[in-house]
Design a protein around this motif. Structure first.
Motif, PDB file in Angstrom:
ATOM      1  N   PRO A  31      11.259  49.737  38.114  1.00  0.00           N
ATOM      2  CA  PRO A  31      12.704  49.501  38.258  1.00  0.00           C
ATOM      3  C   PRO A  31      13.261  48.464  37.281  1.00  0.00           C
ATOM      4  N   LYS A  32      12.490  47.398  37.039  1.00  0.00           N
ATOM      5  CA  LYS A  32      12.967  46.359  36.123  1.00  0.00           C
ATOM      6  C   LYS A  32      13.052  46.848  34.681  1.00  0.00           C
ATOM      7  N   SER A  33      12.263  47.901  34.379  1.00  0.00           N
ATOM      8  CA  SER A  33      12.216  48.392  32.994  1.00  0.00           C
ATOM      9  C   SER A  33      13.272  49.446  32.701  1.00  0.00           C
ATOM     10  N   LEU A  34      13.849  50.050  33.746  1.00  0.00           N
ATOM     11  CA  LEU A  34      14.771  51.172  33.555  1.00  0.00           C
ATOM     12  C   LEU A  34      15.968  50.826  32.678  1.00  0.00           C
ATOM     13  N   GLU A  35      16.423  49.574  32.751  1.00  0.00           N
ATOM     14  CA  GLU A  35      17.605  49.180  31.982  1.00  0.00           C
ATOM     15  C   GLU A  35      17.259  48.479  30.673  1.00  0.00           C
ATOM     16  N   THR A  36      16.018  48.584  30.231  1.00  0.00           N
ATOM     17  CA  THR A  36      15.658  48.049  28.917  1.00  0.00           C
ATOM     18  C   THR A  36      15.991  49.098  27.854  1.00  0.00           C
ATOM     19  N   THR A  37      16.139  48.641  26.626  1.00  0.00           N
ATOM     20  CA  THR A  37      16.637  49.499  25.537  1.00  0.00           C
ATOM     21  C   THR A  37      15.860  50.806  25.356  1.00  0.00           C
ATOM     22  N   PRO A  38      14.519  50.804  25.319  1.00  0.00           N
ATOM     23  CA  PRO A  38      13.816  52.075  25.085  1.00  0.00           C
ATOM     24  C   PRO A  38      14.164  53.158  26.098  1.00  0.00           C
ATOM     25  N   PHE A  39      14.346  52.780  27.356  1.00  0.00           N
ATOM     26  CA  PHE A  39      14.595  53.778  28.397  1.00  0.00           C
ATOM     27  C   PHE A  39      16.064  54.181  28.463  1.00  0.00           C
ATOM     28  N   ILE A  40      16.951  53.273  28.079  1.00  0.00           N
ATOM     29  CA  ILE A  40      18.367  53.642  27.966  1.00  0.00           C
ATOM     30  C   ILE A  40      18.535  54.682  26.868  1.00  0.00           C
ATOM     31  N   VAL A  41      17.887  54.423  25.721  1.00  0.00           N
ATOM     32  CA  VAL A  41      17.947  55.374  24.601  1.00  0.00           C
ATOM     33  C   VAL A  41      17.311  56.703  24.998  1.00  0.00           C
ATOM     34  N   ALA A  42      16.166  56.647  25.684  1.00  0.00           N
ATOM     35  CA  ALA A  42      15.474  57.868  26.099  1.00  0.00           C
ATOM     36  C   ALA A  42      16.364  58.726  26.991  1.00  0.00           C
ATOM     37  N   ARG A  43      17.118  58.099  27.888  1.00  0.00           N
ATOM     38  CA  ARG A  43      18.015  58.865  28.768  1.00  0.00           C
ATOM     39  C   ARG A  43      19.137  59.521  27.972  1.00  0.00           C
ATOM     40  N   GLU A  44      19.644  58.805  26.975  1.00  0.00           N
ATOM     41  CA  GLU A  44      20.773  59.319  26.196  1.00  0.00           C
ATOM     42  C   GLU A  44      20.386  60.513  25.331  1.00  0.00           C
ATOM     43  N   VAL A  45      19.161  60.519  24.812  1.00  0.00           N
ATOM     44  CA  VAL A  45      18.754  61.578  23.876  1.00  0.00           C
ATOM     45  C   VAL A  45      17.816  62.590  24.514  1.00  0.00           C
ATOM     46  N   HIS A  46      17.557  62.455  25.801  1.00  0.00           N
ATOM     47  CA  HIS A  46      16.579  63.322  26.462  1.00  0.00           C
ATOM     48  C   HIS A  46      17.000  64.790  26.411  1.00  0.00           C
ATOM     49  N   ASP A  47      16.061  65.644  26.060  1.00  0.00           N
ATOM     50  CA  ASP A  47      16.290  67.086  25.994  1.00  0.00           C
ATOM     51  C   ASP A  47      15.283  67.770  26.909  1.00  0.00           C
ATOM     52  N   LYS A  48      15.752  68.232  28.058  1.00  0.00           N
ATOM     53  CA  LYS A  48      14.859  68.821  29.058  1.00  0.00           C
ATOM     54  C   LYS A  48      14.163  70.075  28.526  1.00  0.00           C
ATOM     55  N   ASP A  49      14.787  70.760  27.551  1.00  0.00           N
ATOM     56  CA  ASP A  49      14.208  71.987  27.011  1.00  0.00           C
ATOM     57  C   ASP A  49      12.916  71.713  26.238  1.00  0.00           C
ATOM     58  N   LEU A  50      12.717  70.456  25.797  1.00  0.00           N
ATOM     59  CA  LEU A  50      11.524  70.115  25.030  1.00  0.00           C
ATOM     60  C   LEU A  50      10.361  69.679  25.914  1.00  0.00           C
ATOM     61  N   VAL A  51      10.617  69.509  27.199  1.00  0.00           N
ATOM     62  CA  VAL A  51       9.560  69.085  28.126  1.00  0.00           C
ATOM     63  C   VAL A  51       8.698  70.298  28.487  1.00  0.00           C
ATOM     64  N   PRO A  52       7.379  70.218  28.309  1.00  0.00           N
ATOM     65  CA  PRO A  52       6.518  71.374  28.627  1.00  0.00           C
ATOM     66  C   PRO A  52       6.547  71.719  30.104  1.00  0.00           C
ATOM     67  N   GLY A  53       6.234  72.982  30.417  1.00  0.00           N
ATOM     68  CA  GLY A  53       6.341  73.481  31.777  1.00  0.00           C
ATOM     69  C   GLY A  53       5.425  72.829  32.789  1.00  0.00           C
ATOM     70  N   TRP A  54       4.359  72.166  32.325  1.00  0.00           N
ATOM     71  CA  TRP A  54       3.434  71.539  33.286  1.00  0.00           C
ATOM     72  C   TRP A  54       3.925  70.179  33.767  1.00  0.00           C
ATOM     73  N   LEU A  55       5.077  69.744  33.214  1.00  0.00           N
ATOM     74  CA  LEU A  55       5.681  68.484  33.638  1.00  0.00           C
ATOM     75  C   LEU A  55       7.101  68.732  34.135  1.00  0.00           C
ATOM     76  N   ASP A  56       7.562  67.866  35.019  1.00  0.00           N
ATOM     77  CA  ASP A  56       8.954  67.879  35.456  1.00  0.00           C
ATOM     78  C   ASP A  56       9.467  66.455  35.322  1.00  0.00           C
ATOM     79  N   THR A  57      10.657  66.294  34.761  1.00  0.00           N
ATOM     80  CA  THR A  57      11.150  64.945  34.494  1.00  0.00           C
ATOM     81  C   THR A  57      12.513  64.701  35.145  1.00  0.00           C
ATOM     82  N   SER A  58      12.737  63.452  35.467  1.00  0.00           N
ATOM     83  CA  SER A  58      14.031  62.990  35.964  1.00  0.00           C
ATOM     84  C   SER A  58      14.361  61.711  35.204  1.00  0.00           C
ATOM     85  N   PRO A  59      14.995  61.845  34.008  1.00  0.00           N
ATOM     86  CA  PRO A  59      15.249  60.673  33.156  1.00  0.00           C
ATOM     87  C   PRO A  59      16.059  59.580  33.844  1.00  0.00           C
ATOM     88  N   GLU A  60      17.045  59.962  34.672  1.00  0.00           N
ATOM     89  CA  GLU A  60      17.880  58.960  35.322  1.00  0.00           C
ATOM     90  C   GLU A  60      17.063  58.095  36.285  1.00  0.00           C
TER      91      GLU A  60
END
Length: 202
Positions: free
Chosen positions: A142-171
């Motif tokens: 939780p403390k890391s969610l608002e750090t720069t790397p994860f803020i950027v990751a949420r902004e540019v995240h493309d669910k279509d690039l995530v392989p089918g064996w994983l499921d992601t919830s960037p938010e």
């Protein structure tokens, strides 16, 4: 923790494959480094096998000793050794973070893991080589969610690039592992059979 820290672009040019992902320097000069980089290279079966092994090693950021252990583990599992080896490499925690789109490169993913930004099934895990399993839940702390790397990751995240064996919830900063990947889901320019042939001779 031992790892290769040298220039990856030089390795990319030597092996003929972009090990970084979007490496502009490699795209500009996709031939081996050095004075004779554009010269003819003498092909051999051993050379091709060695190159495939090195591609895999540098793609996943693994040193020779650990890579050999992965191969030995893969050879003891049922099924094809080459496919088993790629599954082991794909299931490394740093690679899963990268595949899930929470990091731009595997090197960045490795750094995020070693800095303690992730918990696996509720337990803080800072070992990049940690093997994830079916039904594992990986969360950003939780403390890391608002750090720069994860803020950027949420902004540019493309669910279509995530392989089918994983499921992601960037938010939420969450990754769910459905199952180990099958070969068709492992999109790396590696001919794993050549790696098997390499180790079978030494």
């Amino acid at each position: 923790m031992a790892r290769y820290t040298g220039p990856l672009t030089k390795k990319s040019r030597r092996l003929g494959v972009d090990l970084v992902g979007g490496d502009a320097a490699f795209e500009k000069r996709p031939y081996p480094p050095g004075m004779h980089g554009r010269g003819r290279v003498k092909e051999s079966e051993y050379r091709n096998q060695l190159i495939e092994k090195q591609k895999a090693r540098y793609t996943y950021g693994v040193l020779e000793k650990q890579f050999r252990k992965y191969y030995e583990l893969a050879s003891r599992r049922p099924g094809k050794t080459g496919t088993n080896l790629l599954q082991i490499l794909e299931c490394r925690l740093d690679n899963v973070v990268y595949r899930a789109g929470f990091a731009r490169t595997r090197r960045q993913a490795r750094q995020l893991v070693t800095h303690g930004h992730f918990v696996v099934n509720g337990v803080k895990t800072d070992i990049p080589s940690f093997q994830v399993s079916k039904h594992d839940i990986i969360d950003v702390r939780p403390k890391s969610l608002e750090t720069t790397p994860f803020i950027v990751a949420r902004e540019v995240h493309d669910k279509d690039l995530v392989p089918g064996w994983l499921d992601t919830s960037p938010e939420r900063g969450r990754i769910l592992v459905h199952q180990p990947p099958v070969r068709e889901q492992i999109v790396v320019p590696i001919q794993e059979q050549l790696i098997v042939e390499y180790y079978s001779k030494i």
